[in-house]
Design an enzyme around this catalytic site. Structure first.
Site, mmCIF file in Angstrom:
data_model
loop_
_atom_site.group_PDB
_atom_site.id
_atom_site.type_symbol
_atom_site.label_atom_id
_atom_site.label_comp_id
_atom_site.label_asym_id
_atom_site.label_seq_id
_atom_site.Cartn_x
_atom_site.Cartn_y
_atom_site.Cartn_z
ATOM 1 N N LYS A 1 4.908 -74.709 -6.273
ATOM 2 C CA LYS A 1 4.600 -73.483 -7.010
ATOM 3 C C LYS A 1 5.346 -73.455 -8.328
ATOM 4 O O LYS A 1 6.392 -74.085 -8.470
ATOM 5 C CB LYS A 1 4.902 -72.250 -6.175
ATOM 6 N N HIS B 1 13.988 -85.482 -2.872
ATOM 7 C CA HIS B 1 13.726 -86.022 -4.212
ATOM 8 C C HIS B 1 14.964 -86.706 -4.799
ATOM 9 O O HIS B 1 14.872 -87.781 -5.362
ATOM 10 C CB HIS B 1 13.199 -84.921 -5.144
#
Lengths: 191, 292
Positions: free
Chosen positions: A103, A36
């Protein structure tokens, strides 16, 4: 249980709403902290990786090579997504992602990008590394392995009936916001 | 390969692949309590199936095989240097076998050499005792739950937490609220009231060596432990933060003396994938018995 199969079209994604239990079949690309930051800093996506209408999975799997030299994923649960909050919204928009699996949920910028660009956040069960690894039928390829090491590389995975729950949809709803504000109110009654 | 090395590899394998019984019972209980047909129940069902699969396949319960923390209780005269060398080799071999993920990264260069051995890894705590026995406990603590640990300095005006047990209760419950979803609940808390910034966290983690159903011998702390679990489970955070009845499986609280100027409350959070085992080691290095 909703079955979601490739291609992950805008129409299919827009039909999903918070609380839906979904099983995904198709291709997932793993990508976590290093990927990322790299993409956000302008790093080049390997040309074989196509994230348009794709799903990125916040996961650093355990992968071993078998005797024939094939990769085998032996554990593959999600990692905590909130660390990608500074980057995720831009990456959704820039690459045309339709889904993010992780999550713990993500924040308002990602939620806004999901709405703007037509993407959902799927929550996988944290720690369920074996159940989720069983859904991975094949490792198709790996990218940036040398650069980032195994947990942080981009693994291209073929999955079947990979179980997740929609906790942020493309209409601006977030289960995480709901549960947080409800639990915060409950706690203040008990202090 | 020495017998001790074999024993340590087996300890690592079992810790990574099998949830200890005391934790498993807590998870089974929370599955029974959860409302049927909810996403919280289905999360716990997946967790339960995952526990069975990992044990059966002898593979990691969670892919994040975590910080590797050994606690060694040893007699006077025990050779700590040889133990440390053996433990480092055992960690490297266990990583090759896939019991541990390649999980240790150079903080400056970002390089992961794939061995799990480097400065600070594995982390080994030695404690001498007068007994002739040697026991080795191992905790594998994942990064997701480690990241939601929190240390509070009291008084904390925002949380209205003063330097008393009510203040401790307030900050511990704040940690539970903030950890929701991210730390893979239902979780278990290890808390230290007091100590300094380093020893507070250190001691909070040692609480994870206690079994889930045990009771604190100090009545005040016992009451606080029960209260924290009961209150947390009334907040509706639930497994994975999906909403539901079980947010915590347990809370274990210890105390350490502090300086007059400091009052720290250190909270370590352990996810449901609570990987903790221990062995008593015989003089020849073989495993005598399992501790959990």
């Amino acid at each position: 249980m909703i079955q979601l199969s490739a291609p992950f079209t805008l129409e299919k994604i827009a039909a999903l709403k918070v609380g839906d239990a979904v099983e995904i079949s198709g291709i997932l690309y793993t990508g976590r902290d290093a990927v990322h930051k790299y993409l956000h800093d302008g790093g080049e996506l390997p040309k074989e990786v196509n994230l348009q209408d794709g799903i990125i999975y916040h996961c650093g799997p355990v992968v071993l090579k078998d005797e024939q030299g094939n990769w085998k994923v032996t554990a593959a649960g999600p990692t905590t997504s909130i660390r990608e909050e500074p980057y995720q919204g831009d990456i959704i928009k820039q690459f045309g992602l339709r889904g993010v699996i992780g999550k713990g949920g993500m924040g308002s910028r990602t939620l806004a990008a999901c709405k703007e660009s037509g993407c959902v956040y799927f929550h996988a069960i944290g720690g369920a590394a074996q159940v989720l690894a069983e859904c991975i039928k094949r490792v198709r390829n790996v990218y940036l392995l040398e650069k980032f090491g195994s947990p942080e590389a981009i693994w291209e995975l073929e999955v079947e009936r990979f179980p997740v729950v929609v906790t942020m949809d493309s209409h601006g709803n977030s289960l995480h916001e709901e549960v947080f504000s409800r639990s915060q109110a409950e706690l203040s009654k008990r202090l | 390969m020495s017998l001790l090395q074999d024993s340590l590899i087996e300890l690592i394998r079992r810790t990574s692949a099998e949830i200890p019984d005391d934790v498993h019972q807590g998870i089974v209980q929370s599955l029974e309590n959860e409302k049927k047909g909810t996403i919280a129940e289905s999360a716990l069902k997946i967790i339960e199936r995952n526990i069975e699969l990992a044990k059966q396949k002898s593979q990691p319960i969670c892919q994040d095989t975590g910080s590797i923390i050994f606690y060694v209780e040893c007699p006077v005269g025990f050779d700590q240097i040889t133990f440390e060398e053996t433990a480092r080799e055992a960690v490297q071999l266990a990583t090759k076998k896939g019991y541990l993920r390649q999980n240790s990264v150079d903080s400056l260069t970002g390089k992961n050499d794939g061995t799990n051995v480097g400065p600070g890894s594995p982390n080994i705590h030695f404690h001498q005792h007068r007994s002739a026995e040697t026991s080795v406990s191992l905790v594998l603590k994942g990064g997701g739950c480690e990241n939601v640990g929190a240390q509070y300095s009291l008084p904390n005006e925002k949380l209205k937490a003063n330097r008393d047990l009510d203040g401790c209760r307030r900050v511990i419950l704040d940690a539970v609220l903030q950890a929701q979803g991210k730390g893979c609940g239902p979780g278990i808390l290890g808390v230290c009231i007091g100590g300094d910034r380093a020893s507070g966290y250190e001691f909070s983690k040692q609480q994870f060596l206690r079994k889930i159903p045990d009771r604190n011998p100090n009545p005040e702390l016992d009451k606080l432990e029960q209260d924290i679990v009961e209150t947390a489970n009334a907040l509706g955070i639930g497994p994975m933060g999906f909403g539901g009845k079980t947010t915590l499986l347990g809370a274990k609280i210890g105390v350490a003396n502090r300086l007059p100027a400091s009052f720290f409350v250190s909270v370590s959070y352990m996810c449901w994938a609570f990987r903790r085992q221990g062995v008593e080691i015989a003089a020849d290095g073989k495993i005598n018995r399992w501790l959990y």
